[in-house]
Scaffold this motif. Sequence first.
Motif, PDB file in Angstrom:
ATOM      1  N   HIS A 169       0.848  -1.190   0.000  1.00 49.28           N
ATOM      2  CA  HIS A 169       0.000   0.000   0.000  1.00 49.28           C
ATOM      3  C   HIS A 169       0.886   1.243   0.000  1.00 49.28           C
ATOM      4  N   SER A 183       0.600   3.553   2.058  1.00 51.30           N
ATOM      5  CA  SER A 183       0.683   4.091   3.421  1.00 51.30           C
ATOM      6  C   SER A 183       2.132   4.222   3.896  1.00 51.30           C
ATOM      7  N   GLN A 221       3.461   7.703   4.008  1.00 44.88           N
ATOM      8  CA  GLN A 221       3.169   8.520   5.201  1.00 44.88           C
ATOM      9  C   GLN A 221       4.381   8.565   6.115  1.00 44.88           C
ATOM     10  N   ARG A 225       0.195  -6.868  -4.572  1.00 39.63           N
ATOM     11  CA  ARG A 225      -0.300  -7.878  -3.634  1.00 39.63           C
ATOM     12  C   ARG A 225      -0.338  -9.242  -4.297  1.00 39.63           C
ATOM     13  N   GLN A 232      -2.690   3.171  -5.963  1.00 39.21           N
ATOM     14  CA  GLN A 232      -3.424   3.800  -4.861  1.00 39.21           C
ATOM     15  C   GLN A 232      -3.064   5.263  -4.783  1.00 39.21           C
ATOM     16  N   GLU A 235      -2.601   7.900  -1.555  1.00 42.62           N
ATOM     17  CA  GLU A 235      -2.586   8.056  -0.105  1.00 42.62           C
ATOM     18  C   GLU A 235      -2.733   9.537   0.210  1.00 42.62           C
ATOM     19  N   PHE A 279      -8.234  -0.248  10.990  1.00 43.13           N
ATOM     20  CA  PHE A 279      -6.871  -0.254  10.439  1.00 43.13           C
ATOM     21  C   PHE A 279      -5.951  -0.032  11.621  1.00 43.13           C
ATOM     22  N   TYR A 290      -3.210   1.547  11.869  1.00 41.94           N
ATOM     23  CA  TYR A 290      -2.496   2.831  11.937  1.00 41.94           C
ATOM     24  C   TYR A 290      -3.432   4.023  12.100  1.00 41.94           C
ATOM     25  N   THR A 291      -4.729   3.733  12.251  1.00 42.98           N
ATOM     26  CA  THR A 291      -5.677   4.827  12.500  1.00 42.98           C
ATOM     27  C   THR A 291      -6.608   4.431  13.648  1.00 42.98           C
ATOM     28  N   GLY A 333     -10.145   3.510   2.520  1.00 43.19           N
ATOM     29  CA  GLY A 333      -9.998   3.372   3.958  1.00 43.19           C
ATOM     30  C   GLY A 333      -9.445   4.667   4.510  1.00 43.19           C
ATOM     31  N   CYS A 334      -9.787   4.949   5.759  1.00 46.35           N
ATOM     32  CA  CYS A 334      -9.291   6.203   6.324  1.00 46.35           C
ATOM     33  C   CYS A 334      -9.403   6.177   7.847  1.00 46.35           C
ATOM     34  N   GLY A 335      -8.933   7.226   8.465  1.00 54.70           N
ATOM     35  CA  GLY A 335      -9.091   7.344   9.909  1.00 54.70           C
ATOM     36  C   GLY A 335      -8.195   8.424  10.473  1.00 54.70           C
ATOM     37  N   ALA A 339      -5.657  10.269   7.739  1.00 54.86           N
ATOM     38  CA  ALA A 339      -5.032   9.669   6.564  1.00 54.86           C
ATOM     39  C   ALA A 339      -6.091   8.877   5.819  1.00 54.86           C
ATOM     40  N   GLY A 386      -6.542   6.137   2.113  1.00 53.86           N
ATOM     41  CA  GLY A 386      -5.923   5.512   0.950  1.00 53.86           C
ATOM     42  C   GLY A 386      -7.020   4.946   0.082  1.00 53.86           C
TER      43      GLY A 386
HETATM   44  N1  DAH Z   1      -3.590   1.114   3.312  1.00 54.19           N
HETATM   45  C1  DAH Z   1      -4.998   0.739   3.254  1.00 54.19           C
HETATM   46  C2  DAH Z   1      -5.183  -0.305   2.166  1.00 54.19           C
HETATM   47  O1  DAH Z   1      -4.319  -0.499   1.377  1.00 54.19           O
HETATM   48  C3  DAH Z   1      -5.853   1.929   2.958  1.00 54.19           C
HETATM   49  C4  DAH Z   1      -5.813   2.914   4.078  1.00 54.19           C
HETATM   50  C5  DAH Z   1      -6.657   2.767   5.144  1.00 54.19           C
HETATM   51  C6  DAH Z   1      -4.946   3.980   4.054  1.00 54.19           C
HETATM   52  C7  DAH Z   1      -6.670   3.670   6.188  1.00 54.19           C
HETATM   53  C8  DAH Z   1      -4.934   4.893   5.088  1.00 54.19           C
HETATM   54  C9  DAH Z   1      -5.808   4.739   6.159  1.00 54.19           C
HETATM   55  O2  DAH Z   1      -4.112   5.954   5.105  1.00 54.19           O
HETATM   56  O3  DAH Z   1      -5.793   5.641   7.158  1.00 54.19           O
HETATM   57  O4  DAH Z   1      -6.198  -0.933   2.132  1.00 54.19           O
END
Ligand code: DAH
Length: 334
Positions: free
Chosen positions: A171, A173, A176, A197, A211, A213, A251, A253-254, A279-281, A302, A304
């Motif tokens: 990803h 991410s 970040q 993947r 993606q 981000e 997630f 990281y969030t 996805g986010c948070g 954040a 993605g």
């Molecule tokens: N990295 C996640 C994915 O590949 C997507 C994602 C989710 C990015 C939450 C973010 C986040 O920055 O806060 O599915």
Amino acid sequence: MSFLDQIEPLKQAAIADLHAATDLGALEQTKGSYLGAQGKFTGLMKQLGTLSKEEKPAAGKLINQAKAELEAALVARRAELELKAALPKEPTDFTLPGRRRTLGKLHPLTQVTEDIVRAFRKIGFAVADGPEIEDEYHCFDALNTPADHPARDSQDTFYLATPNRQLLRTHTSSVQIRVMEKQPPPVRIIAPGRVYRRDNADATHNPTFQQIEGLYVDKRVTIGDLKGTVEFVFQELLGNDVRVRFRPHYFSYTEPSFEIDFSSAMVRKMGKEWLEIAGCGMVHPKVFETVGYDPEIWTGWAFGFGIERIAMLRYEINDIRLFYENDVRFLKQF
Ligand code: DAH
């Protein structure tokens, strides 16, 4: 005929012959017949020696002048014939239609990415970048993703046979972390890029995809800012009828974390009300601690999302693999 009387007629004859030569070969031959060792003009010059002391200077002057004229005529004619040789043999038909060059264009994914970047730039986001060959630390550990997390399994991730277990990032991410390691807050970046993947390709999966981000860090940042930002960007991209909904998710990281669902006439046309798109948070305090940001001072969000998803919606494409087949008949349409 006296010596002096021969000069002018010979010169005239020579110039006429040079003009009569219709190609470079003929011209060289004509040159030889006058100015070569056995040439007529050379012969005349040789006679100069037989003249008396009194006659010589005037005769010499005249013949040298004639020779110079001859040589100038030769150079001029040679230039004409060279130009003629360079021109096409067939007459050119200027009424024929021109040759059309096929113009390439940007790949639909590139177009969508550029549009997303443009929308984010309008609200002050800069573009950041990171490596596609990542290490586990930036892809997982620093994002508070523990060693037993399924994303780290070799079933899901491409590892390289390098001693430090590098991998193809799963990803964006990881960018970040790379950005926060390098700069103090506040941060406002987006990071588009390719991810990998261990997936089997089908209509909605491909082992490589793109993606984008986003990361926003400042004081007193809220989920409301995130929702407004996401709504703005999707409306810029996909039209004003777009609605966005946040659904609780997880997630590492969030915290809290959400999935972003998205609704529009296009989605309803596909027979659905909502389509999951990102996805986010709010950035997890542990992530801030890892990069040396004080979580008591700084807050952030954040997200993605997958670029193909958006491109598929925008262009009504029903198979993700089409983006990667490089079939010009498909690519030409966008
Ligand atoms: N990295 C996640 C994915 O590949 C997507 C994602 C989710 C990015 C939450 C973010 C986040 O920055 O806060 O599915």
